[in-house]
Design a protein around this motif. Structure first.
Motif, PDB file in Angstrom:
ATOM      1  N   ASN A   1       0.610  -1.829  -0.148  1.00  0.00           N
ATOM      2  CA  ASN A   1      -0.335  -0.561   0.032  1.00  0.00           C
ATOM      3  C   ASN A   1       1.211   0.984   0.227  1.00  0.00           C
ATOM      4  OD1 ASN A   1      -2.484  -1.808  -0.092  1.00  0.00           O
ATOM      5  ND2 ASN A   1      -2.551  -1.468   2.221  1.00  0.00           N
ATOM      6  N   ILE A   2       2.456   1.103   0.566  1.00  0.00           N
ATOM      7  CA  ILE A   2       3.221   2.347   1.073  1.00  0.00           C
ATOM      8  C   ILE A   2       3.329   2.241  -0.827  1.00  0.00           C
ATOM      9  CG2 ILE A   2       5.028   3.211   1.909  1.00  0.00           C
ATOM     10  CD1 ILE A   2       4.737   2.048   4.613  1.00  0.00           C
ATOM     11  N   ALA A   3       3.908   1.391  -1.460  1.00  0.00           N
ATOM     12  CA  ALA A   3       4.448   1.521  -2.442  1.00  0.00           C
ATOM     13  C   ALA A   3       3.084   2.103  -3.689  1.00  0.00           C
ATOM     14  CB  ALA A   3       4.810   0.344  -3.335  1.00  0.00           C
ATOM     15  N   LEU A   4       2.177   1.497  -3.978  1.00  0.00           N
ATOM     16  CA  LEU A   4       1.177   1.860  -4.343  1.00  0.00           C
ATOM     17  C   LEU A   4       1.126   3.929  -4.385  1.00  0.00           C
ATOM     18  CD1 LEU A   4      -0.907   1.450  -6.318  1.00  0.00           C
ATOM     19  CD2 LEU A   4      -2.301   0.747  -4.865  1.00  0.00           C
ATOM     20  N   ALA A   5       0.490   3.986  -3.103  1.00  0.00           N
ATOM     21  CA  ALA A   5       0.268   5.456  -2.981  1.00  0.00           C
ATOM     22  C   ALA A   5       1.891   6.115  -3.190  1.00  0.00           C
ATOM     23  CB  ALA A   5       0.392   5.605  -1.093  1.00  0.00           C
ATOM     24  N   THR A   6       2.809   5.637  -3.371  1.00  0.00           N
ATOM     25  CA  THR A   6       4.187   6.819  -3.495  1.00  0.00           C
ATOM     26  C   THR A   6       3.954   6.521  -4.978  1.00  0.00           C
ATOM     27  OG1 THR A   6       5.426   6.122  -1.612  1.00  0.00           O
ATOM     28  CG2 THR A   6       6.035   6.520  -3.386  1.00  0.00           C
ATOM     29  N   LEU A   7       3.634   5.145  -5.944  1.00  0.00           N
ATOM     30  CA  LEU A   7       3.306   5.333  -7.403  1.00  0.00           C
ATOM     31  C   LEU A   7       2.620   6.619  -7.417  1.00  0.00           C
ATOM     32  CD1 LEU A   7       4.617   4.508  -9.678  1.00  0.00           C
ATOM     33  CD2 LEU A   7       2.863   2.610  -9.758  1.00  0.00           C
ATOM     34  N   LEU A   8       1.598   6.712  -7.248  1.00  0.00           N
ATOM     35  CA  LEU A   8       0.139   7.681  -7.369  1.00  0.00           C
ATOM     36  C   LEU A   8       0.609   9.333  -7.192  1.00  0.00           C
ATOM     37  CD1 LEU A   8      -2.908   5.629  -6.275  1.00  0.00           C
ATOM     38  CD2 LEU A   8      -2.101   5.312  -8.785  1.00  0.00           C
TER      39      LEU A   8
END
Length: 99
Positions: free
Chosen positions: A5-12
């Motif tokens: 979730n942290i990686a996805l949030a950073t990517l977005l």
């Protein structure tokens, strides 16, 4: 799970950050940038002399126009002699707390 979730949030956040400042906000920059560019014919010396002659308003009384006294035609020696003569006749300049 949290790492994903942290990686996805950073990517977005990175993907959408590029569009955050696409248009200038009021006061940030000019909207019309296709104005004709002209070159001044005024010399650097003339611009500097004009800047020295017309300093910007500053300080507590910046809204009050500067009152310039008329240039006197008397010399310093003449003014001094007139002052000495006035004091000799009992005329003093008002000064101090009693003025």
């Amino acid at each position: 799970m949290k790492t994903r979730n942290i990686a996805l949030a950073t990517l977005l956040a990175t993907a959408f950050a590029g569009n955050a400042f696409a248009f200038p906000v009021s006061g940030e920059g000019p909207f019309f940038q296709n104005d004709a560019v002209t070159v001044s014919a005024t010399s650097r010396e003339a611009v500097q002399q004009d800047a020295i002659a017309h300093r910007p308003a500053a300080g507590a009384q910046n809204a009050v126009a500067a009152v310039r006294a008329a240039s006197s035609q008397l010399t310093r020696a003449q003014v001094r002699a007139d002052t000495v003569e006035a004091v000799a006749h009992g005329q003093f300049a008002k000064s101090g707390e009693m003025s």
